[in-house]
Design a protein around this motif. Structure first.
Motif, PDB file in Angstrom:
ATOM      1  N   ARG A  23     -10.429  48.047  34.986  1.00  0.00           N
ATOM      2  CA  ARG A  23      -9.093  47.959  35.580  1.00  0.00           C
ATOM      3  C   ARG A  23      -8.661  49.265  36.244  1.00  0.00           C
ATOM      4  N   TRP A  24      -9.215  50.403  35.799  1.00  0.00           N
ATOM      5  CA  TRP A  24      -8.855  51.676  36.434  1.00  0.00           C
ATOM      6  C   TRP A  24      -9.516  51.796  37.809  1.00  0.00           C
ATOM      7  N   LEU A  25     -10.697  51.158  37.987  1.00  0.00           N
ATOM      8  CA  LEU A  25     -11.324  51.120  39.308  1.00  0.00           C
ATOM      9  C   LEU A  25     -10.575  50.136  40.226  1.00  0.00           C
ATOM     10  N   ILE A  26      -9.989  49.098  39.628  1.00  0.00           N
ATOM     11  CA  ILE A  26      -9.120  48.187  40.390  1.00  0.00           C
ATOM     12  C   ILE A  26      -7.929  48.995  40.918  1.00  0.00           C
ATOM     13  N   ALA A  27      -7.354  49.849  40.034  1.00  0.00           N
ATOM     14  CA  ALA A  27      -6.221  50.698  40.439  1.00  0.00           C
ATOM     15  C   ALA A  27      -6.646  51.667  41.540  1.00  0.00           C
ATOM     16  N   ALA A  28      -7.856  52.226  41.424  1.00  0.00           N
ATOM     17  CA  ALA A  28      -8.369  53.148  42.452  1.00  0.00           C
ATOM     18  C   ALA A  28      -8.540  52.416  43.785  1.00  0.00           C
ATOM     19  N   SER A  29      -8.971  51.156  43.732  1.00  0.00           N
ATOM     20  CA  SER A  29      -9.106  50.350  44.951  1.00  0.00           C
ATOM     21  C   SER A  29      -7.746  50.119  45.593  1.00  0.00           C
ATOM     22  N   ALA A  30      -6.736  49.880  44.756  1.00  0.00           N
ATOM     23  CA  ALA A  30      -5.376  49.692  45.262  1.00  0.00           C
ATOM     24  C   ALA A  30      -4.888  50.965  45.964  1.00  0.00           C
ATOM     25  N   VAL A  31      -5.210  52.126  45.386  1.00  0.00           N
ATOM     26  CA  VAL A  31      -4.847  53.403  46.003  1.00  0.00           C
ATOM     27  C   VAL A  31      -5.551  53.547  47.350  1.00  0.00           C
ATOM     28  N   GLY A  32      -6.819  53.105  47.416  1.00  0.00           N
ATOM     29  CA  GLY A  32      -7.574  53.173  48.665  1.00  0.00           C
ATOM     30  C   GLY A  32      -6.905  52.400  49.787  1.00  0.00           C
ATOM     31  N   ILE A  33      -6.379  51.215  49.457  1.00  0.00           N
ATOM     32  CA  ILE A  33      -5.678  50.398  50.457  1.00  0.00           C
ATOM     33  C   ILE A  33      -4.380  51.086  50.869  1.00  0.00           C
ATOM     34  N   HIS A  34      -3.597  51.532  49.892  1.00  0.00           N
ATOM     35  CA  HIS A  34      -2.270  52.099  50.178  1.00  0.00           C
ATOM     36  C   HIS A  34      -2.342  53.452  50.870  1.00  0.00           C
ATOM     37  N   ILE A  35      -3.362  54.232  50.554  1.00  0.00           N
ATOM     38  CA  ILE A  35      -3.451  55.556  51.181  1.00  0.00           C
ATOM     39  C   ILE A  35      -3.830  55.417  52.664  1.00  0.00           C
ATOM     40  N   SER A  36      -4.510  54.306  53.005  1.00  0.00           N
ATOM     41  CA  SER A  36      -4.873  54.045  54.404  1.00  0.00           C
ATOM     42  C   SER A  36      -3.662  53.579  55.203  1.00  0.00           C
ATOM     43  N   ILE A  37      -2.984  52.548  54.700  1.00  0.00           N
ATOM     44  CA  ILE A  37      -1.839  52.012  55.460  1.00  0.00           C
ATOM     45  C   ILE A  37      -0.653  52.979  55.428  1.00  0.00           C
ATOM     46  N   GLY A  38      -0.599  53.832  54.381  1.00  0.00           N
ATOM     47  CA  GLY A  38       0.484  54.817  54.285  1.00  0.00           C
ATOM     48  C   GLY A  38       0.422  55.882  55.358  1.00  0.00           C
ATOM     49  N   SER A  39      -0.701  55.926  56.092  1.00  0.00           N
ATOM     50  CA  SER A  39      -0.818  56.882  57.193  1.00  0.00           C
ATOM     51  C   SER A  39       0.239  56.646  58.263  1.00  0.00           C
ATOM     52  N   VAL A  40       0.887  55.468  58.213  1.00  0.00           N
ATOM     53  CA  VAL A  40       1.982  55.187  59.159  1.00  0.00           C
ATOM     54  C   VAL A  40       3.098  56.227  59.028  1.00  0.00           C
ATOM     55  N   TYR A  41       3.239  56.828  57.839  1.00  0.00           N
ATOM     56  CA  TYR A  41       4.277  57.839  57.611  1.00  0.00           C
ATOM     57  C   TYR A  41       3.966  59.163  58.321  1.00  0.00           C
ATOM     58  N   ALA A  42       2.737  59.272  58.843  1.00  0.00           N
ATOM     59  CA  ALA A  42       2.387  60.476  59.610  1.00  0.00           C
ATOM     60  C   ALA A  42       2.618  60.249  61.102  1.00  0.00           C
TER      61      ALA A  42
END
Length: 419
Positions: free
Chosen positions: A9-28
């Motif tokens: 489940r911690w790798l599931i959480a890491a995968s979720a971070v991978g998705i959010h850190i990519s789309i969060g680039s909109v804030y740049a």
């Protein structure tokens, strides 16, 4: 018959971070405003419309496609988000190369924006199911990735513009985002039915508090608690976005900062936005979700009222940064709160509907700020109005707390009567 191996489940959480850190680039986005406006030979405000469209489509697609995300599961919806967001960024590169502003709006704003909305809600309901014991921490980690993304991709973007040019930078970034989201989506999946983490299974001692209800999105819409949390989020986002958008001129006016000094502090706002997401959402596991929002609003009533009156630099910055942590914390605490209130049956769909508040608040908050500031010429008056909005939010959050307490009491009575 072999039972399939349970994923970590911690790798599931890491995968979720991978998705959010990519789309969060909109804030740049602000990093690309100047290079792109020079190519199109227009004002920065014209280029910013692509960002506004993207955020609007984020909220709308999250609201309208939440049921679809819940139906097809995180692997398919995550893959769709990766393809759409990647095409949005790659297409933006093409639009810059052929100097078509219309195509830039279409690719970055519309296609990229829909990818943003799907990508934002995809991992969240899955994480809530994998972490019934640590909902706030889990959703906080993913949504912290969204908040921190600008700190990672902002400098990378600026360097790429300098080295390879604007259109090539978009092509490179589009490929990076697509690979990161698609790779993360391959691992992420829902837990098996009835999943409980180690130590929480029957006879192992630890108990997870039962959700208040476990209902569909349509049923949630008939609940007063849905509208309570919608209002709470709308006010927290509208006021938070307004203060973020006005932070630089406010510091120049109140602390006599130079534009460069104010810009440096604005950079720290991104840090506290990200930190607030993990800190407050994790604390909400212990404080309780309703209590966390009550703390947010009680503090911000005082903060918005007194902020323009504070002349001591250190105190001004502490108050400002604390407000920013609560802005970010609201986003991260929301999915866990929705899980507590409505269960996980259609959590993605319900989360999407509440995020419509983001689309609306992103337009209304800064607009109200600008209008009041322009008409009154006073920062004090402007922020007092926002303090008044937080009084409404506080009242609603207390009503939410009372509603939850009453509902739990009725549940206990019904169980006692059955027993």
């Amino acid at each position: 018959m072999n039972t399939p191996k349970l994923k970590n489940r911690w790798l599931i959480a890491a995968s979720a971070v991978g998705i959010h850190i990519s789309i969060g680039s909109v804030y740049a986005y602000s990093v690309m405003t100047n290079p792109v406006k020079e190519i199109f030979d227009v004002e920065g405000s014209v280029i910013k419309w692509a960002f506004k469209i993207a955020i609007l489509l984020l909220g709308l697609s999250a609201a309208l496609l939440g049921r679809w995300v819940e139906k097809v599961g995180p692997k398919i919806s995550g893959t769709t988000a990766g393809i759409l967001y990647g095409i949005g960024i790659l297409g933006s590169g093409l639009a810059v190369e052929i100097e078509s502003l219309t195509l830039f709006y279409l690719f970055y704003g519309v296609i990229g924006g829909i990818g943003l909305g799907i990508g934002y809600i995809t991992p969240v309901s899955t994480l809530v199911k994998w972490f019934p014991d640590k909902r706030g921490l889990a959703t906080g980690m993913a949504i912290m990735g969204f908040g921190f993304a600008a700190l990672i991709f902002g400098p990378a973007m600026a360097k790429l513009f300098e080295i390879v040019g604007v259109s090539n930078a978009f092509y490179i970034l589009g490929v990076i985002y697509m690979i990161l989201i698609l790779t993360s989506s391959r691992y992420i999946e829902r837990p098996p039915e009835g999943y409980l983490p180690a130590g929480f299974k029957e006879g192992e001692g630890k108990i997870i508090e039962e959700d208040i209800s476990n209902i569909t999105a349509n049923e949630a819409l008939k609940s007063t608690r849905f509208y309570y949390i919608w209002i709470m989020m709308f006010i927290n986002i509208a006021c938070g976005i307004a203060i973020i958008s006005a932070a630089s001129p406010m510091m120049q006016e109140k602390l006599n900062y130079s534009p460069m000094e104010a810009a440096a502090i604005v950079g720290f706002i991104g840090v506290f936005n990200g930190l607030g997401r993990i800190i407050w959402s994790s604390l909400s596991d212990y404080l309780g979700r309703a209590n966390t929002f009550i703390i947010f609003f009680a503090f911000q009533i005082l903060a918005f009222y007194f902020l323009p009156k504070i002349g001591v630099e250190s105190i001004f910055l502490i108050v400002l940064f604390t407000v920013i942590t609560m802005y970010g914390g609201g986003f991260a605490t929301l999915p866990a709160f929705l899980g507590d209130l409505f269960g996980t049956k259609q959590l993605g769909a319900i989360h999407g509907m509440v995020l419509a508040a983001w689309a609306l608040a992103g337009v209304i908050g800064p607009t109200v700020y600008d209008m009041v500031k322009e008409q009154t010429g006073s920062l004090d008056t402007t922020l007092v109005i926002f303090a008044g909005l937080f009084i409404i939010a506080l009242i609603v959050s207390i009503m939410m707390k009372i509603s939850i307490t009453k509902y739990k009491g009725l549940k206990v009575q019904k169980l006692s009567a059955v027993a």
